[in-house]
Design an enzyme around this catalytic site. Structure first.
Site, PDB file in Angstrom:
ATOM      1  N   GLU A   8      36.535-116.494 116.914  1.00 36.12           N
ATOM      2  CA  GLU A   8      37.408-116.496 115.382  1.00 36.12           C
ATOM      3  C   GLU A   8      38.555-115.442 115.771  1.00 36.12           C
ATOM      4  O   GLU A   8      38.302-114.105 116.154  1.00 36.12           O
ATOM      5  CB  GLU A   8      36.531-115.936 114.296  1.00 36.12           C
ATOM      6  CG  GLU A   8      35.500-116.971 113.781  1.00 36.12           C
ATOM      7  CD  GLU A   8      34.468-116.356 112.998  1.00 36.12           C
ATOM      8  OE1 GLU A   8      33.997-117.119 112.039  1.00 36.12           O
ATOM      9  OE2 GLU A   8      33.918-115.075 113.013  1.00 36.12           O
ATOM     10  N   ASP A 128      32.047-126.142 102.939  1.00 35.55           N
ATOM     11  CA  ASP A 128      31.547-124.853 102.572  1.00 35.55           C
ATOM     12  C   ASP A 128      30.927-124.791 101.564  1.00 35.55           C
ATOM     13  O   ASP A 128      31.532-125.201 100.400  1.00 35.55           O
ATOM     14  CB  ASP A 128      32.853-123.901 102.838  1.00 35.55           C
ATOM     15  CG  ASP A 128      33.282-123.852 104.214  1.00 35.55           C
ATOM     16  OD1 ASP A 128      32.649-124.196 105.294  1.00 35.55           O
ATOM     17  OD2 ASP A 128      34.446-123.538 104.397  1.00 35.55           O
TER      18      ASP A 128
END
Length: 248
Positions: A8, A128
């Protein structure tokens, strides 16, 4: 099931987020490109890269992402800021194996369906889920969509996979149950990649027996050295007799 190491990026650095808070990253003082190479050398079949700057529309890490793609030696699944067909085309042109689309899938589902048709098996739908609903914009905005109906909206699209993140588990508001992802994997037609639930090797051991789960993202646990990638890959191995959802 395959374990997919995750990198990330934020402002050129490797990070992980505490409880999803974009402004409170944990910064890992490692070179992102070298970490990608190390993951590949350790046996990774795929790699997942998220560009947090692109997620929140605050610039991007495009040059760094390109270096990772060119250096890793394994296919890269890229997430962050895919809002237009031009963004998708640019990522695939630079060598991304797959692109992940989440927020834009809520706001413009036809865009995702078209992208999947133009690039079959290279588009991943991100779902999500927080407190029973799909969330977007880096988990900052709750929608009215339940994940089951949202997934069914795309069941005829030639998706490479569906990336399901249990946000409740990722931010520490549950005990790490894989119940939600197991449920959604059972109704999804595309293979499911689990995200947000791998904290220990035991989580991998449980996930690998869930029907239609083809992979699991693993980032924070690898960076914090809770376990190593070779250890995770060993746990994820299945007997040849057991059915596995195919990753394309």
């Amino acid at each position: 099931m395959i374990v997919i190491p995750t990198i990330e990026l934020q402002n050129g650095k490797c990070v992980t987020l505490y409880r999803g808070r974009i402004n409170e990253p944990t910064i890992w003082h490692v070179d992102p490109v070298q970490r990608a190479i190390d993951f590949a050398h350790a046996g990774a079949e795929w790699m997942h890269v998220t560009d947090f700057n692109a997620v929140v529309n605050d610039g991007d890490n495009s040059d760094l992402v390109t270096r990772i793609i060119r250096s890793a030696g394994v296919p890269v699944q890229l997430a962050g800021g895919f809002r237009t067909m031009e963004h998708v085309e640019a990522a695939i042109d630079k060598g991304a194996g797959r692109v992940v689309i989440g927020t834009a899938a809520v706001r413009n589902p036809d865009f995702v369906k078209q992208a999947a048709k133009l690039h079959p098996d290279q588009v991943v739908l991100a779902v999500d889920v927080f407190q029973g609903n799909v969330v977007i914009d880096g988990w900052r905005q709750k929608t009215a969509f339940e994940p089951e109906s949202f997934i069914r909206e795309f069941e005829t699209a030639p998706l490479a996979a569906i990336l399901v993140t249990d946000v409740d588990t990722d931010v520490g508001d549950s005990d790490g149950s894989i119940g939600l992802i197991s449920h959604l994997a059972d109704i999804a037609r595309a293979p499911v990649i689990a995200s947000g639930v791998v904290r220990t090797l035991d989580d991998i051991a449980r996930l690998k027996y869930v029907r239609n789960i083809a992979g699991a993202l693993c980032g924070r646990a690898l960076f914090s050295k809770t376990f190593s990638l070779p250890e995770a890959l060993e746990v994820a191995k299945r007997d040849a007799s057991e059915p596995v959802a195919e990753m394309i």
